[in-house]
Design a protein around this motif. Structure first.
Motif, PDB file in Angstrom:
ATOM      1  N   LEU A   1       0.818  -1.210   0.000  1.00  0.00           N
ATOM      2  CA  LEU A   1       0.000   0.000   0.000  1.00  0.00           C
ATOM      3  C   LEU A   1       0.854   1.264   0.000  1.00  0.00           C
ATOM      4  O   LEU A   1       0.589   2.202  -0.761  1.00  0.00           O
ATOM      5  CB  LEU A   1      -0.957  -0.003   1.197  1.00  0.00           C
ATOM      6  CG  LEU A   1      -1.979   1.133   1.244  1.00  0.00           C
ATOM      7  CD1 LEU A   1      -2.930   1.065   0.064  1.00  0.00           C
ATOM      8  CD2 LEU A   1      -2.752   1.091   2.555  1.00  0.00           C
TER       9      LEU A   1
ATOM     10  N   TRP B   1      -6.369   0.172   2.970  1.00  0.00           N
ATOM     11  CA  TRP B   1      -6.975   0.765   1.776  1.00  0.00           C
ATOM     12  C   TRP B   1      -6.925   2.277   1.793  1.00  0.00           C
ATOM     13  O   TRP B   1      -6.921   2.904   2.846  1.00  0.00           O
ATOM     14  CB  TRP B   1      -8.394   0.277   1.579  1.00  0.00           C
ATOM     15  CG  TRP B   1      -9.386   0.691   2.631  1.00  0.00           C
ATOM     16  CD1 TRP B   1      -9.517   0.165   3.892  1.00  0.00           C
ATOM     17  CD2 TRP B   1     -10.382   1.703   2.509  1.00  0.00           C
ATOM     18  NE1 TRP B   1     -10.534   0.788   4.561  1.00  0.00           N
ATOM     19  CE2 TRP B   1     -11.084   1.741   3.735  1.00  0.00           C
ATOM     20  CE3 TRP B   1     -10.749   2.573   1.500  1.00  0.00           C
ATOM     21  CZ2 TRP B   1     -12.140   2.616   3.965  1.00  0.00           C
ATOM     22  CZ3 TRP B   1     -11.801   3.446   1.729  1.00  0.00           C
ATOM     23  CH2 TRP B   1     -12.487   3.452   2.955  1.00  0.00           C
TER      24      TRP B   1
ATOM     25  N   HIS C   1      -5.099  -3.441  -0.196  1.00  0.00           N
ATOM     26  CA  HIS C   1      -4.125  -4.491   0.095  1.00  0.00           C
ATOM     27  C   HIS C   1      -4.814  -5.638   0.823  1.00  0.00           C
ATOM     28  O   HIS C   1      -5.385  -5.467   1.900  1.00  0.00           O
ATOM     29  CB  HIS C   1      -2.985  -3.940   0.957  1.00  0.00           C
ATOM     30  CG  HIS C   1      -2.024  -4.996   1.397  1.00  0.00           C
ATOM     31  ND1 HIS C   1      -1.145  -5.598   0.529  1.00  0.00           N
ATOM     32  CD2 HIS C   1      -1.836  -5.579   2.592  1.00  0.00           C
ATOM     33  CE1 HIS C   1      -0.442  -6.499   1.189  1.00  0.00           C
ATOM     34  NE2 HIS C   1      -0.854  -6.511   2.440  1.00  0.00           N
TER      35      HIS C   1
END
Length: 148
Positions: free
Chosen positions: A40, A63, A77
């Motif tokens: 991420l 996220w 992720h």
């Protein structure tokens, strides 16, 4: 931080209806690309260099939502296996809430009437937030996710 990334649809500016001068026969709402990312932080850094700005999400939950002009990307992720096309009924590309929009339940009926196979956990007689998924002929997942 909450798992909705602080997103409050009630706080969005509103417009009365979708722009009906735009092409299309099923009102799906705003489009974004949801990316399945391995890292991420690395993905966020990469897209930041392309001019994207984080506008929502929860990095601790894996996220982020990024915007660059009217383009939206979701970085996720470990939440799903593949990249997917995402539509959000009731929202515009400018993150305005549409007061009168086609509810996801009506979208579902329209898609099924067109012969598409829809996966959904939308309860009969329900209203408000709901989602459904379908797969295009090339195996690309499509998420239609209504927030309100």
């Amino acid at each position: 931080m909450s798992d909705d990334g602080g997103f409050d649809p009630q706080a969005l500016p509103t417009v009365p209806t979708a722009d009906h001068s735009l092409p299309g026969s099923v009102e799906l709402g705003v489009f974004s690309l949801s990316l399945n990312v391995a890292d991420l932080d690395a993905s966020h850094d990469f897209y930041r260099k392309l001019g994207f700005v984080a506008t929502g999400g929860d990095p601790d939950s894996g996220w982020l939502i990024l915007k660059n002009g009217e383009t939206t990307l979701g970085l996720f992720h470990g939440m799903f296996e593949r990249n997917m096309l995402t539509f959000n009924p009731g929202l515009t590309t400018r993150m305005e809430r549409i007061e009168a929009f086609t509810d996801i339940r009506d979208v579902k009926r329209s898609l099924e009437a067109a012969g598409l196979t829809v996966e959904s956990t939308i309860e009969a007689g329900s209203s408000g937030p709901a989602s459904l998924t379908l797969i295009d002929p090339d195996g690309n997942p499509i998420l239609i996710d209504q927030f309100f």
